[in-house]
Write an enzyme that holds these catalytic residues in place. Structure first.
Site, PDB file in Angstrom:
ATOM      1  N   ARG A 161       8.570 -17.684  -7.811  1.00 43.32           N
ATOM      2  CA  ARG A 161       7.837 -18.945  -7.859  1.00 43.32           C
ATOM      3  C   ARG A 161       8.672 -19.978  -7.108  1.00 43.32           C
ATOM      4  NH1 ARG A 161       7.987 -16.784 -13.077  1.00 43.32           N
ATOM      5  NH2 ARG A 161       5.944 -16.154 -13.901  1.00 43.32           N
ATOM      6  N   LYS A 185      10.132 -18.643 -16.322  1.00 44.18           N
ATOM      7  CA  LYS A 185       9.374 -19.255 -17.409  1.00 44.18           C
ATOM      8  C   LYS A 185      10.031 -18.937 -18.744  1.00 44.18           C
ATOM      9  CE  LYS A 185       4.700 -19.692 -15.527  1.00 44.18           C
ATOM     10  NZ  LYS A 185       3.276 -19.314 -15.721  1.00 44.18           N
ATOM     11  N   HIS A 254       2.480 -20.081  -3.699  1.00 46.79           N
ATOM     12  CA  HIS A 254       1.977 -19.034  -4.589  1.00 46.79           C
ATOM     13  C   HIS A 254       1.262 -17.932  -3.821  1.00 46.79           C
ATOM     14  CE1 HIS A 254       2.446 -18.591  -8.854  1.00 46.79           C
ATOM     15  NE2 HIS A 254       1.288 -17.979  -8.933  1.00 46.79           N
ATOM     16  N   ARG A 257       3.821 -15.507  -3.045  1.00 52.76           N
ATOM     17  CA  ARG A 257       4.105 -14.697  -4.242  1.00 52.76           C
ATOM     18  C   ARG A 257       3.051 -13.599  -4.394  1.00 52.76           C
ATOM     19  NH1 ARG A 257       6.702 -14.707  -9.299  1.00 52.76           N
ATOM     20  NH2 ARG A 257       5.368 -14.482 -11.123  1.00 52.76           N
ATOM     21  N   HIS A 280       6.889 -11.282 -14.957  1.00 57.14           N
ATOM     22  CA  HIS A 280       5.713 -11.351 -15.816  1.00 57.14           C
ATOM     23  C   HIS A 280       6.058 -10.837 -17.209  1.00 57.14           C
ATOM     24  CE1 HIS A 280       2.723 -11.160 -12.196  1.00 57.14           C
ATOM     25  NE2 HIS A 280       3.131 -12.383 -12.454  1.00 57.14           N
ATOM     26  N   TYR A 289      -2.872  -7.250  -9.223  1.00 56.41           N
ATOM     27  CA  TYR A 289      -2.501  -6.939  -7.842  1.00 56.41           C
ATOM     28  C   TYR A 289      -2.901  -5.528  -7.454  1.00 56.41           C
ATOM     29  CZ  TYR A 289      -0.033 -11.316  -8.125  1.00 56.41           C
ATOM     30  OH  TYR A 289       0.252 -12.644  -8.287  1.00 56.41           O
TER      31      TYR A 289
END
Length: 312
Positions: A161, A185, A254, A257, A280, A289
């Site tokens: 990110r 995150k 993004h 990404r 993730h 994806y």
């Protein structure tokens, strides 16, 4: 009107749960929106199931909020009332018997096609001249365009990110430029790898320059004013690059990404490895994806159309 203790809830999420800055800001915004609703409708504690259902209708019909926004605001509110009830059992959560289903259309990510990626990379060929001798005295002064291209390359190979990359400090990069420690995150740290040897060399020389200028605790990437490069500033650079190269829709961090994840899966990398690379928490987030790759496969097969080939 019910008293919504926004600040205490947000602070608790930050201190006890390690929630990231952007999520905390969203929580505060969501609770302010609900506070305006309770004030306008003169609601008071204890709030009821009907009050929550009325708020849902208000978001959907009066504000015209998108399904994803409605879901996020209701999830924030449910978390807040659970937190409040835990602190004061005399204030039960109005969500106890609420069942709201918000249908969110699943949008496929939009990776950048390979030809466009090649055009962008061609723009930055030989950005950093690799010198035979390394060291602080040989530090290379990189232009703004040099740095933009270097960041793009790192986004493509790491899937980071942009906020993760712009928060990297000099000390977070290994001396040989082969790996980067990032804070993702929820303050979850992970290591990402830079597998391309030429890019490792470019990053290593850039790292030496930054270390010579500012030391190990400084931000790796700076803006033109000498302060930490911010995500919004980098997005502006990408828009300018898109205009220069005639790229539509314009490039975004993004989308790089998305491209990183899609390309890795198309090249046969195991989905769990891609999950670890992207940071993730759930494999479900990464699985989208695979669908993108299958979509690309279908388009390729339609172009080939084997039956038509056999008929000719």
């Amino acid at each position: 009107m019910p008293h919504l203790d926004h600040r205490a809830f947000v602070n608790d999420c930050r201190d006890e749960r390690g929630v990231g800055h952007h999520t905390l800001r969203a929580y505060a915004q969501d609770l302010r929106t609900f506070a305006r609703f309770t004030e306008a409708h003169r609601l008071s504690d204890p709030l009821s199931k009907d009050d929550i259902l009325a708020y849902h209708r208000h978001l959907r019909d009066a504000l015209g909020a998108k399904p994803a926004t409605i879901e996020r605001r209701l999830v924030t509110l449910k978390s807040y009332f659970a937190w409040r009830e835990d602190r004061n059992s005399a204030l039960p959560s109005p969500f106890a018997d609420v069942r709201i289903s918000v249908r969110i259309p699943r949008r496929l990510p939009r990776p950048i096609d390979r030809d466009t990626l090649r055009a962008v990379l061609h723009e930055g060929e030989d950005t950093f001249a690799v010198r035979s001798k390394s060291g602080a005295d040989d530090a290379i002064a990189a232009s703004q365009n040099d740095v933009t291209i270097l960041i793009i390359k790192l986004l493509i190979v790491t899937g980071l990110r942009i906020s993760e990359l712009t928060n990297v400090k000099v000390r977070d990069v290994s001396h040989d430029g082969s790996q980067i420690l990032v804070n993702g995150k929820g303050n979850r740290e992970r290591i990402v790898f830079v597998p391309n040897h030429k890019l490792q060399e470019e990053l290593r020389h850039f790292l030496e320059a930054r270390y010579a200028q500012s030391g190990s605790s400084a931000p790796l990437f700076l803006n033109t004013g000498g302060r930490r490069l911010r995500s919004a500033t980098f997005r502006k650079r990408l828009r300018a690059l898109s205009r220069r190269l005639g790229i539509e829709p314009h490039l975004t961090p993004h989308r790089f990404r998305h491209s990183a994840a899609t390309l890795l899966i198309e090249e046969g990398i195991d989905i769990r490895m891609v999950q670890a690379l992207l940071g993730h928490a759930s494999l479900r987030t990464t699985e989208i994806y695979v669908r993108v790759s299958n979509h690309a496969l279908r388009r390729a097969l339609e172009r080939a159309d084997i039956l038509d080939v056999l008929r000719n």
